[in-house]
Design a protein around this motif. Sequence first.
Motif, PDB file in Angstrom:
ATOM      1  N   SER A 172      27.248 -13.425 -33.716  1.00 46.22           N
ATOM      2  CA  SER A 172      26.636 -12.822 -32.464  1.00 46.22           C
ATOM      3  C   SER A 172      26.199 -12.862 -31.929  1.00 46.22           C
ATOM      4  N   VAL A 173      26.116 -12.422 -30.132  1.00 46.22           N
ATOM      5  CA  VAL A 173      26.145 -12.868 -29.559  1.00 46.22           C
ATOM      6  C   VAL A 173      24.687 -11.330 -29.267  1.00 46.22           C
ATOM      7  N   LYS A 174      23.412 -11.901 -29.121  1.00 48.73           N
ATOM      8  CA  LYS A 174      22.173 -10.595 -28.793  1.00 48.73           C
ATOM      9  C   LYS A 174      21.948 -10.825 -27.317  1.00 48.73           C
ATOM     10  N   LEU A 175      21.900  -9.486 -27.111  1.00 52.01           N
ATOM     11  CA  LEU A 175      20.521  -9.630 -25.868  1.00 52.01           C
ATOM     12  C   LEU A 175      19.417  -8.781 -25.977  1.00 52.01           C
ATOM     13  N   TRP A 176      18.259  -9.899 -25.050  1.00 49.80           N
ATOM     14  CA  TRP A 176      16.863  -9.137 -26.146  1.00 49.80           C
ATOM     15  C   TRP A 176      16.135  -8.782 -24.316  1.00 49.80           C
ATOM     16  N   MET A 177      15.299  -8.193 -24.322  1.00 49.41           N
ATOM     17  CA  MET A 177      13.924  -7.654 -23.011  1.00 49.41           C
ATOM     18  C   MET A 177      12.951  -8.359 -23.941  1.00 49.41           C
ATOM     19  N   VAL A 178      12.617  -9.975 -22.071  1.00 52.13           N
ATOM     20  CA  VAL A 178      11.721 -10.794 -22.900  1.00 52.13           C
ATOM     21  C   VAL A 178      10.459 -10.065 -23.227  1.00 52.13           C
ATOM     22  N   CYS A 179      10.044  -9.400 -21.614  1.00 50.37           N
ATOM     23  CA  CYS A 179       8.797  -9.097 -21.219  1.00 50.37           C
ATOM     24  C   CYS A 179       7.982  -7.951 -22.520  1.00 50.37           C
ATOM     25  N   ARG A 180       9.376  -7.186 -23.016  1.00 44.13           N
ATOM     26  CA  ARG A 180       8.543  -6.604 -24.055  1.00 44.13           C
ATOM     27  C   ARG A 180       9.428  -6.372 -25.939  1.00 44.13           C
ATOM     28  N   ARG A 181       9.305  -7.907 -25.895  1.00 46.11           N
ATOM     29  CA  ARG A 181       9.862  -8.287 -27.129  1.00 46.11           C
ATOM     30  C   ARG A 181      11.274  -7.582 -27.713  1.00 46.11           C
ATOM     31  N   ARG A 182      11.942  -7.298 -27.767  1.00 44.43           N
ATOM     32  CA  ARG A 182      12.769  -6.101 -27.640  1.00 44.43           C
ATOM     33  C   ARG A 182      14.178  -6.167 -27.341  1.00 44.43           C
ATOM     34  N   PHE A 183      14.958  -6.037 -28.189  1.00 41.29           N
ATOM     35  CA  PHE A 183      16.327  -6.194 -28.646  1.00 41.29           C
ATOM     36  C   PHE A 183      16.981  -5.330 -27.698  1.00 41.29           C
ATOM     37  N   LEU A 184      18.060  -5.447 -26.897  1.00 44.37           N
ATOM     38  CA  LEU A 184      18.983  -4.881 -25.895  1.00 44.37           C
ATOM     39  C   LEU A 184      20.556  -4.553 -26.543  1.00 44.37           C
TER      40      LEU A 184
END
Length: 512
Positions: A172-184
């Motif tokens: 898999s390839v995953k996308l993350w939001m840096v400022c909230r340390r959240r998986f998108l």
Amino acid sequence: MPATRLVSHLISVVQIIRFQFSNCDNHRREYGHTVQHCTKQVRPSNAMAQKACDPTVERHFKGHKNGITGLCFHPGTHQIASSSLDHTLMVWNFNERVRAFRFLAHKDIVLDTAYAPSGEIVVSASRDRSVRLWIPTIRGESLDFRGHMGAVRSVRFSPDGEKLVTASDDKSVKLWMVCRRRFLMSFTEHKNWVRSAKFSPDGRLVVSCSDDKTIKLWDVVSGKCVKTFNEVKGPALDVEFHPSGAALGSANIGGCVKLYDLRTACLQQHYVAHSGQVNKATFHPNGNFILTASDDSTMKVLDLLEGRPIYTLKAHSGGVTTAAFSLNGDFFASGGSDRQLLVWKSNFDRDDNARKTPRQLISPGAKLKLNMKQGESDVSKIEEDKNRTITDDEKEKLEVDEDRDEEYGTESMAEFDSGDSDGCCKGPLRDIPGGRVDVEVINMRNQRPMERGHIAKFPPYQHSTCSASELPNQSHTVVEALSGQVESLRSTIVLMEERLGMVERELENLIV
């Protein structure tokens, strides 16, 4: 009178040769070959030969206890980060008075590293299935992202620094939001390990390559695969966007490097560059060169406009595992299984910098048009989710995660003393203690190359996506046939140019 007739005869010969040259050029256009790569002279002019300068080693760093796996320059080009098989991440300073630092937190080998566009954060990916964000200061504070079920092989920031993209052995390839340390979101259409994933220069797309012999292009908003390129022989180990965003470069396990044009969805250039697998292929920031690193212990610099290699670099005693350019392209770095990190002065781009009209492989005005309609409905959803207020349950979960990070403590970075012989050495190659590196730079600018970039032109695909079943079985045969025709035409053109030059020089001597 005889001299006048001789001059008239020579003028007629020149006109005939030019007419034949024009016919050969038109014949090449009929077959659809890219003209701008085929009409370059093999031997540069004397003026160009005087301006050209070979790459030179500027820094030699040695401190890792095992092979180097990833490199990234600081945006300000005063630091470079390196990841290694010794489970550590190190940050090296070009200023010899500033010590290098070793970051300790990962429990397994570190496979990749990258700086944020601001340069304030460095990220690392590891086989322990985690991604860690570091603040490169003496305190060594870090936070981790956990979501993959396998080793994380690649990590990159988006151009705005707000997102991360990771590639893993969990397919898999995953996308993350840096400022909230959240998986998108996840991109999950690969059928085998994903080796690399990168953002496009505008941040709208992500490209990934996998051991399933595919290269996929993803829309960041919708999460859909918008294009698929199928490799015929071996899989790609690394893939990267051209600085224009309208092309892709891939490094293949079979020793070749490929350039794909995204506007026509076709293979544009193909280089049989190395005898071993190519671990890394990275574009120079001006988009006219590719730097490759291979297990055959060499690096090569490929001129994309001339369609040929111009330098072969030998400095590492083992396989060259990674390479990277600085933000302005003035420097590039290489790391290998011999645990050495070398920083080079580029120099080969001097001619491009001196030109009033810069050379360009792809014009800046070239626009990439993809079918994005399927993702338009998701735009508002993503934006709404970004601005959503965090609930009490989510706050509690974040606090638990932060408590887990504190287990590593603020002393997770050990200071590395570079004052001894194993530290960083400043100066030219001859000043490196012990002469541990033997550098050989082979300049191929003035040579008639035996191996050149094979340039092929294919009709564009009819759909925005393609699968393995849609790729013609005879595609590899077509590439080889077209490449042979291009080589034959190129040889004819070079021969005509040489004969034309001889006739013109004789004519000038008679007139004088």
